[in-house]
Design a protein around this motif. Sequence first.
Motif, PDB file in Angstrom:
ATOM      1  N   ILE A 185      43.264  25.855 -56.817  1.00 26.95           N
ATOM      2  CA  ILE A 185      44.383  25.085 -56.288  1.00 26.95           C
ATOM      3  C   ILE A 185      45.639  25.948 -56.292  1.00 26.95           C
ATOM      4  O   ILE A 185      45.718  26.943 -57.010  1.00 26.95           O
ATOM      5  N   SER A 186      46.601  25.526 -55.504  1.00 23.87           N
ATOM      6  CA  SER A 186      47.914  26.153 -55.486  1.00 23.87           C
ATOM      7  C   SER A 186      48.838  25.274 -56.322  1.00 23.87           C
ATOM      8  O   SER A 186      49.062  24.110 -55.977  1.00 23.87           O
ATOM      9  N   ARG A 187      49.374  25.816 -57.410  1.00 23.91           N
ATOM     10  CA  ARG A 187      50.210  24.996 -58.286  1.00 23.91           C
ATOM     11  C   ARG A 187      51.455  24.494 -57.565  1.00 23.91           C
ATOM     12  O   ARG A 187      51.915  23.379 -57.807  1.00 23.91           O
ATOM     13  N   SER A 188      51.967  25.287 -56.629  1.00 22.44           N
ATOM     14  CA  SER A 188      53.170  24.864 -55.908  1.00 22.44           C
ATOM     15  C   SER A 188      52.908  23.644 -55.025  1.00 22.44           C
ATOM     16  O   SER A 188      53.819  22.854 -54.781  1.00 22.44           O
ATOM     17  N   ASP A 189      51.666  23.457 -54.571  1.00 23.69           N
ATOM     18  CA  ASP A 189      51.325  22.261 -53.797  1.00 23.69           C
ATOM     19  C   ASP A 189      51.545  20.980 -54.593  1.00 23.69           C
ATOM     20  O   ASP A 189      51.715  19.910 -54.023  1.00 23.69           O
ATOM     21  N   PHE A 190      51.497  21.102 -55.922  1.00 28.56           N
ATOM     22  CA  PHE A 190      51.639  19.941 -56.795  1.00 28.56           C
ATOM     23  C   PHE A 190      52.998  19.897 -57.482  1.00 28.56           C
ATOM     24  O   PHE A 190      53.199  19.143 -58.429  1.00 28.56           O
ATOM     25  N   GLY A 191      53.924  20.718 -57.022  1.00 26.13           N
ATOM     26  CA  GLY A 191      55.272  20.709 -57.586  1.00 26.13           C
ATOM     27  C   GLY A 191      55.389  21.391 -58.932  1.00 26.13           C
ATOM     28  O   GLY A 191      56.346  21.157 -59.672  1.00 26.13           O
ATOM     29  N   VAL A 192      54.417  22.229 -59.261  1.00 23.72           N
ATOM     30  CA  VAL A 192      54.459  22.965 -60.525  1.00 23.72           C
ATOM     31  C   VAL A 192      55.164  24.293 -60.249  1.00 23.72           C
ATOM     32  O   VAL A 192      54.566  25.241 -59.748  1.00 23.72           O
ATOM     33  N   THR A 193      56.455  24.346 -60.569  1.00 17.06           N
ATOM     34  CA  THR A 193      57.250  25.535 -60.229  1.00 17.06           C
ATOM     35  C   THR A 193      57.178  26.622 -61.286  1.00 17.06           C
ATOM     36  O   THR A 193      57.256  27.797 -60.973  1.00 17.06           O
ATOM     37  N   GLY A 194      57.082  26.221 -62.532  1.00 17.72           N
ATOM     38  CA  GLY A 194      57.096  27.188 -63.618  1.00 17.72           C
ATOM     39  C   GLY A 194      58.490  27.562 -64.065  1.00 17.72           C
ATOM     40  O   GLY A 194      58.658  28.379 -64.960  1.00 17.72           O
ATOM     41  N   GLY A 195      59.506  27.007 -63.414  1.00 14.26           N
ATOM     42  CA  GLY A 195      60.884  27.333 -63.788  1.00 14.26           C
ATOM     43  C   GLY A 195      61.124  28.827 -63.699  1.00 14.26           C
ATOM     44  O   GLY A 195      60.565  29.512 -62.851  1.00 14.26           O
ATOM     45  N   ALA A 196      61.931  29.359 -64.604  1.00 16.93           N
ATOM     46  CA  ALA A 196      62.252  30.787 -64.603  1.00 16.93           C
ATOM     47  C   ALA A 196      61.004  31.641 -64.829  1.00 16.93           C
ATOM     48  O   ALA A 196      60.904  32.758 -64.309  1.00 16.93           O
ATOM     49  N   ALA A 197      60.024  31.113 -65.573  1.00 19.06           N
ATOM     50  CA  ALA A 197      58.792  31.862 -65.838  1.00 19.06           C
ATOM     51  C   ALA A 197      57.839  31.845 -64.647  1.00 19.06           C
ATOM     52  O   ALA A 197      56.863  32.592 -64.611  1.00 19.06           O
ATOM     53  N   GLY A 198      58.123  31.004 -63.669  1.00 16.40           N
ATOM     54  CA  GLY A 198      57.231  30.860 -62.524  1.00 16.40           C
ATOM     55  C   GLY A 198      56.967  32.151 -61.779  1.00 16.40           C
ATOM     56  O   GLY A 198      55.878  32.352 -61.236  1.00 16.40           O
TER      57      GLY A 198
END
Length: 181
Positions: free
Chosen positions: A150-163
């Motif tokens: 899966i693409s984490r960004s598709d689910f709104g998982v940005t990771g913040g500064a660590a992204g």
Amino acid sequence: MTTSVETIPGYIAGNWTIDPVHSDVSFSVRHLGVAKVCGRFDTFEGSIVTAENPLESSVTASIETASVNSNNKMRDDHIRNEDFLDTDGFPTLTFTSTGLRAESALVYQVDGDLTLRGVTKPVTLELELNGFGTGFDGSPVAGFTATTEISRSDFGVTGGAAGAAVGDKITIVLEIEAKQA
């Protein structure tokens, strides 16, 4: 491909419950583009229906997001926060199958809806049917391996500064043993 009960060795139609003691839900993601960080979820449940027509079978599963475990408390705490899973706001990740396609008698594509952080997207799991057998108590058991990316960004998982240090693609591997209910 036509799949029937006769083409699947030992096939048993019925209702099944995922056995969390003998199952594993794990993931891996690239870190800094050079290595993979692996982890798992320790708390999950699900049910499987193996239908008389195998292609009408279904699965539902739920994972407790706070049970993430990458063997590093500081990283796990970060994964639980709003930058990643936001486990306080979204305590479960769910999957509900919507269809099943056969590639061979033992390999299938399971289409379904994955909900993570309140976002639902279609995903396809490659499913390997590992077989049907008898458990120690004499009851039927079944084994499955399923994988997807899966693409984490598709689910709104940005990771913040660590992204920026964490890859967008997450590989998910499910090793499932189920008991007939």
